[in-house]
Design an enzyme around this catalytic site. Structure first.
Site, PDB file in Angstrom:
ATOM      1  N   GLN A 284       0.829  -1.195   0.000  1.00  0.00           N
ATOM      2  CA  GLN A 284       0.000   0.000   0.000  1.00  0.00           C
ATOM      3  C   GLN A 284       0.871   1.256   0.000  1.00  0.00           C
ATOM      4  OE1 GLN A 284      -2.187  -0.393   3.693  1.00  0.00           O
ATOM      5  NE2 GLN A 284      -0.323  -0.710   4.851  1.00  0.00           N
ATOM      6  N   GLU A 361      -1.165  -7.821  11.492  1.00  0.00           N
ATOM      7  CA  GLU A 361      -1.073  -6.737  10.508  1.00  0.00           C
ATOM      8  C   GLU A 361      -0.279  -7.225   9.303  1.00  0.00           C
ATOM      9  OE1 GLU A 361      -0.943  -3.517   8.225  1.00  0.00           O
ATOM     10  OE2 GLU A 361      -2.108  -3.461  10.089  1.00  0.00           O
ATOM     11  N   ALA A 396      -4.283 -11.643   7.353  1.00  0.00           N
ATOM     12  CA  ALA A 396      -5.222 -12.084   8.387  1.00  0.00           C
ATOM     13  C   ALA A 396      -6.050 -13.278   7.930  1.00  0.00           C
ATOM     14  CB  ALA A 396      -6.137 -10.922   8.780  1.00  0.00           C
ATOM     15  N   ASP A 413     -10.303  -4.152  12.786  1.00  0.00           N
ATOM     16  CA  ASP A 413     -10.148  -2.742  12.402  1.00  0.00           C
ATOM     17  C   ASP A 413      -9.392  -2.688  11.079  1.00  0.00           C
ATOM     18  OD1 ASP A 413     -10.070   0.008  12.400  1.00  0.00           O
ATOM     19  OD2 ASP A 413      -8.392   0.139  13.811  1.00  0.00           O
TER      20      ASP A 413
END
Length: 548
Positions: A284, A361, A396, A413
């Site tokens: 990203q 993460e 994840a 989240d």
């Protein structure tokens, strides 16, 4: 001195290559009476050089395609749509380019060199131009289609011209010549496909990687024509191509030297506040901005792929509303999926009876930033230094497939589901795996976007969580940076309720405001959406439809 072949000479040679023409053993092409013969070319070495050129040009062409697809996924998201637009338009344009090159076969050498110089310029500057169109003109999709058309047409024009040059060197059956040419083409595409993600992108970046490939593209075409087919060019034509080559090379080199300055200026045009840190990682684009808010306080903002993740002015509203209702019951072992900024960790670690927190993460750069950047450590309370925290750097979805612990609370989240890569983390399969790691009386909370701005997306997530067998309680709070923002509390209890058991006073919520948070306006209540699955990511379609 050997004379240059006239167009009629090359036309006669091209005609001899047509199906049904007699094969000739002499590499020189016969011309009419009184005409000069075509230049003799050393067959073995010229043939190898030409196939190597095909190899290199194929690698360059694929890099251009991958660059456009990747840039679109970074700027717009939704990789599937970006790839579909780019590849379909480009392949169609390749067919058009191949047809357009047919009349140029009798001038194959100069035409090929012209195509390569144009392709080097357009392909090399494509990423830079599209970035500019996105940052300043808001014309990204139109510019993408135009760039795909031009690059595709030029790539398509290469094949018939190279085929003509190949037959000039040594006559072959049509099938044999096509096999040789396409073998070099496809193997070269493999090189380009591997070089882009493993060399060009990580080492040089999007803009500079494309510029380097443009230079390689121009040099390949120039070397083939000027070394092996130089007799096809008159002196004036050679001088003209030499000047054009210098202009193309100069443009690409100057663009390379000023790439960082251009990128910084273009990126700043996308953000209202000054950029203080940025990095394009494997996963990203991470950007931090800083400014002074209208209330006179410092406002630090985190963006991932252009989407706002938090504002330091009001992030506590978001994180208090997400974390504390989930920790009102048992909370010894907590799982956080996402939350790489450490702000949810800050709220969790306020509870002295929390024994372990596992944070999963994907991007290690995000974790390193949250551990070391003073702006973030000041916000997250240096939460990653707490010995109760265990960080797992993993996808994840993959990690949950083998996770075995029973967690008392799970906090999900994740970024909004507006990209293909994120859609699987909002699927029935994902929530089923998340429910499997819950202890019998555990609580799970999911950030689900805005029920005001994106109600279909919000209620689709609620329907998807329910497929895991959990009972869902939707609620929403006001976060000024985002607007009205929604969460989903999920438990095995058929009658879930919002409760608080904080270790101290909270800044933004209490029992009364939480009860009000479960009330939705009539036009924002459950819209009856279908659940999202891996094979049918409804959530992605809804998010894109509502947010764009």
């Amino acid at each position: 001195m050997q004379a240059n072949p006239s167009p009629s000479t090359l036309t006669a040679g091209a005609a001899a290559a047509e199906p049904g023409a007699a094969a000739v053993s002499d590499p020189a092409v016969a011309a009419g009476p009184g005409s000069a013969a075509a230049p003799e070319v050393p067959g073995r070495f010229a043939r190898i050089a030409l196939l190597l050129t095909v190899f290199v040009c194929a690698a360059c062409g694929l890099v251009y395609e991958l660059s456009l697809v990747t840039l679109g996924s970074y700027l717009i998201g939704d990789t599937a749509t970006q790839a579909s637009i780019t590849l379909s338009v480009m392949v169609c344009a390749m067919g058009v380019g191949a047809l357009a090159a047919k009349p140029l076969r009798h001038l194959a050498a100069p035409a090929f060199l012209a195509v390569e110089l144009a392709l080097a310029l357009v392909g090399g500057l494509s990423v830079l131009g599209l970035y500019a169109a996105y940052a300043w003109l808001n014309l990204y999709t139109a510019a993408l289609v135009l760039a795909s058309c031009v690059i595709g047409a030029l790539v398509g024009a290469e094949i018939p011209l190279l085929m003509e040059l190949l037959q000039r060197i040594r006559k072959q059956e049509a099938g044999s010549a096509v096999a040789d040419l396409f073998a070099a083409d496809y193997v070269g595409a493999l090189l380009g496909g591997l070089a882009f993600p493993f060399l060009l992108l990580p080492v040089f970046g999007q803009i500079r990687g494309s510029l380097i490939v443009g230079v390689v593209n121009a040099l390949a075409g120039l070397a083939l024509v000027f070394i092996w087919f130089r007799a096809d060019l008159a002196h004036l034509v050679k001088a003209t191509f030499a000047m054009i080559t210098l202009l193309v090379a100069g443009t690409l080199v100057c663009s390379y030297l000023y790439a960082d300055r251009f990128e910084a200026t273009a990126q700043q045009a996308l953000f209202a506040a000054p950029i203080v840190w940025q990095r394009q990682t494997e996963y990203q684009k991470i950007v931090l901005t800083e400014s002074i808010s209208p209330f006179g306080t410092q406002d630090t903002r985190l963006f991932l792929n252009g989407d706002l993740q938090f504002s330091s002015v009001d992030e506590y509203r978001y994180h208090e509303a997400m974390v504390h209702p989930a920790l009102a019951g048992n909370r010894q072992n907590v799982l956080v999926i996402g939350g790489g900024d450490g702000l949810a960790l800050r709220e969790i670690l306020k509870y002295p009876d929390v024994r372990t927190v596992t944070l999963v993460e994907l991007d290690p750069v995000m974790i390193e930033l949250a551990r070391t950047d003073s702006r973030l450590t000041g916000l997250n309370g240096n939460s990653f230094a707490d010995p109760r925290v265990r960080v797992v750097t993993a996808d994840a979805f993959t990690w949950l497939r083998t996770a075995g612990s029973d967690y008392d609370a799970v906090i999900i989240d994740l970024p909004d589901p507006d990209q293909t890569s994120i859609a699987k983390l909002y699927s029935t399969e994902f929530y089923a795996m998340a429910a499997r790691v819950l202890a019998p009386d555990a609580t799970m909370v999911v950030q689900a976007g805005s029920p005001f701005f994106a109600p279909h997306s919000y209620w689709c997530i609620a329907a998807t969580v329910r497929t895991s067998g959990l009972h869902v309680l939707p609620y929403h709070v006001d976060v000024p940076s985002f607007g009205d923002w929604g969460f989903l509390l999920a438990t095995r209890d058929p009658d879930p309720e919002l409760r608080l058991d904080p270790p101290g006073p909270l800044r933004s919520i209490d029992e009364t405001s939480l009860q009000a948070a479960t009330v939705f306006a009539p036009d924002r209540r459950d819209t009856g959406e279908e659940p999202s699955t891996l094979m049918h990511p409804v959530i992605l379609d809804l998010a894109r439809m509502e947010w764009v």
